[in-house]
Design a protein around this motif. Structure first.
Motif, short mmCIF file in Angstrom:
data_model
loop_
_atom_site.label_atom_id
_atom_site.label_comp_id
_atom_site.label_asym_id
_atom_site.label_seq_id
_atom_site.Cartn_x
_atom_site.Cartn_y
_atom_site.Cartn_z
N ASN A 2 41.07 7.94 1.06
CA ASN A 2 39.91 8.07 1.76
C ASN A 2 38.69 8.13 0.96
N PRO A 3 37.81 7.03 1.08
CA PRO A 3 36.67 6.91 0.22
C PRO A 3 35.66 8.00 0.44
N GLU A 4 35.85 8.63 1.45
CA GLU A 4 34.99 9.83 1.73
C GLU A 4 35.43 11.21 0.72
N ILE A 5 36.46 10.86 -0.06
CA ILE A 5 37.11 12.15 -0.75
C ILE A 5 36.83 11.52 -2.29
N PRO A 6 35.76 11.49 -2.66
CA PRO A 6 35.62 10.91 -4.23
C PRO A 6 36.35 11.52 -5.38
N PHE A 7 36.74 10.57 -6.52
CA PHE A 7 37.37 11.18 -7.63
C PHE A 7 36.55 12.04 -8.16
N ASN A 8 36.67 12.97 -9.05
CA ASN A 8 35.87 13.74 -9.68
C ASN A 8 36.70 13.81 -11.16
N ASP A 9 36.17 14.95 -11.95
CA ASP A 9 36.77 15.03 -13.29
C ASP A 9 38.21 15.52 -13.18
N TYR A 10 38.61 15.88 -12.09
CA TYR A 10 39.99 16.42 -11.72
C TYR A 10 40.96 15.37 -11.07
N GLY A 11 40.23 14.24 -10.53
CA GLY A 11 41.05 13.33 -9.60
C GLY A 11 41.01 13.68 -8.54
N VAL A 12 41.81 13.30 -7.65
CA VAL A 12 42.06 13.23 -6.32
C VAL A 12 43.13 14.28 -5.80
N GLU A 15 46.80 16.37 -1.35
CA GLU A 15 46.99 16.74 0.15
C GLU A 15 45.69 16.73 0.89
N GLU A 16 44.59 16.17 0.28
CA GLU A 16 43.58 15.72 0.93
C GLU A 16 43.29 14.21 1.28
N THR A 17 44.42 13.46 0.96
CA THR A 17 44.38 12.15 1.14
C THR A 17 45.38 11.87 2.63
N SER A 18 45.48 10.42 2.96
CA SER A 18 46.10 10.25 3.94
C SER A 18 47.65 9.81 3.68
N THR A 19 48.27 9.90 4.77
CA THR A 19 49.65 9.63 4.70
C THR A 19 50.02 8.31 3.99
N ALA A 20 49.16 7.30 4.36
CA ALA A 20 49.31 6.12 3.54
C ALA A 20 49.03 6.26 1.99
N ASP A 56 54.18 32.71 1.81
CA ASP A 56 53.50 32.20 2.96
C ASP A 56 52.13 31.82 2.26
N LEU A 57 52.17 30.90 1.40
CA LEU A 57 50.89 30.54 0.70
C LEU A 57 51.04 28.94 0.64
N THR A 58 51.59 28.38 1.87
CA THR A 58 51.59 26.85 1.61
C THR A 58 50.25 26.15 1.81
N ASN A 59 49.27 27.14 2.21
CA ASN A 59 47.88 26.43 1.96
C ASN A 59 47.57 26.18 0.73
N ILE A 60 47.87 26.80 -0.48
CA ILE A 60 47.56 26.40 -1.91
C ILE A 60 48.73 25.84 -2.58
N MET A 61 49.95 26.39 -2.06
CA MET A 61 51.14 25.77 -2.88
C MET A 61 52.00 25.06 -1.88
N ASN A 62 52.04 23.56 -1.76
CA ASN A 62 52.74 22.70 -1.16
C ASN A 62 53.02 21.59 -1.87
N ARG A 63 53.88 20.50 -1.29
CA ARG A 63 54.48 19.44 -2.01
C ARG A 63 53.43 18.33 -2.35
N TRP A 64 52.12 18.57 -1.85
CA TRP A 64 51.24 17.76 -2.04
C TRP A 64 50.01 18.51 -2.63
N SER A 65 49.92 19.56 -3.05
CA SER A 65 48.89 20.18 -3.85
C SER A 65 48.77 20.06 -5.38
#
Length: 297
Positions: A2-12, A15-20, A56-65
């Protein structure tokens, strides 16, 4: 991506990207690893989700975080690379043409038993644990004594700099690029043929994430330095003991450690919290030796 989510010093953050985008990452991971390595990294990412479920913290610890970073432009001929990093996974891949280097890596899990009662169930790092212990138990008492740096995992004889809360016994952890680590323990030059074979098999397990060609090339390089490879140990070597071990030579640094609890409640090291590290010493992490070879052409 998603180009609306720019790379920064920490990458992307995946979990904030698309399924694709996530599917594209998995295709990239699969193309750069062995099948076993591909499965293992996914299991570690899922183990992070499992820990999130427990608390119960999958909002910060999940398979895509996890953060993904791309270096250079993907190319069939020019140098480029990528990395993924986050809780219990750091994986750095450098590529030139058909050659690749994956180093350093940090892989860990807490707990190492994933038990949901479905097809995601697994137990991680058992082979690294069992092979290391078997090698230590194969040494004679004198060899074991010389290999053992400290008998206790948090030994009162340790100098203050030998243990820290985050890395515990690891010496090649985060922010330790190019650290000068003295050789300790016992040299593999003293091992008999069976012990040497056991050492090589332990190393092979550590490097099981590499595709067949790069893994065999690495193992050949490591075997050429077997006479200057050192084996060191902390802890006991009974069947139920917890321990740390390190394999170190001019061309490889591998570490295995049983940790005390960070999220779980065990105050002492336990077999269900495991950290492993792989590095290429003498400034050659991140594919630097391969890059220098390319630049000289």
């Amino acid at each position: 991506y998603n180009p609306e989510i720019p790379f920064n010093d920490y990458g992307v953050r995946l979990e904030e990207t698309s399924t694709a985008t996530r599917e594209a990452f998995l295709k990239l991971l699969r193309s750069c690893t062995s099948e076993r390595g591909f499965i293992k990294v996914q299991q570690l990412m899922d183990a992070n989700h499992f820990l999130g479920e427990l608390y119960d913290l999958t909002n910060i610890m999940n398979r895509w975080s996890f953060h993904f970073m791309l270096f250079g432009e993907p190319s069939a001929t020019q140098p480029w690379g990528w990395s993924i990093y986050g809780h219990h996974v750091a994986f750095c891949c450098f590529i030139i043409g058909r050659q690749l280097v994956i180093a350093p890596t940090f892989m860990g899990v807490e707990p190492n038993v994933i038990a949901r009662g479905d097809d995601t169930d697994c137990v991680l790092f058992t082979e690294e644990e069992q092979r290391g212990l078997a090698l230590m138990q194969s040494l004679n008492p004198d060899q074991q004594a010389r290999a053992t740096l400290y008998q206790q995992m948090e030994d009162p004889l340790m100098p203050p700099e030998r243990f820290n809360f985050a890395d515990q016994r690891h010496l090649g952890g985060a922010f330790q690029d190019n650290r000068v680590i003295p050789l300790e323990g016992i040299c593999a030059a003293e091992f008999n043929a069976s012990q040497r074979a056991s050492l090589i098999e332990t190393i092979r397990v550590f490097l099981d994430f590499l595709p067949d060609g790069p893994r065999e090339a690495r193992l050949k390089q490591i075997e050429q330095h077997l006479e200057s490879t050192w084996w060191s140990w902390i802890g006991g070597c009974g069947n139920d003991d917890v321990f740390y071990y390190r394999i170190q030579s001019p061309v490889v640094l591998l570490e295995f450690d049983h940790h005390s609890g960070m999220w779980l409640t065990n105050e002492e090291p336990a077999r269900f919290h495991i950290h492993t590290i792989t590095r290429i010493p003498n400034g050659n992490d991140y594919g630097k030796a391969l890059l220098m070879q390319y630049q000289k052409q």
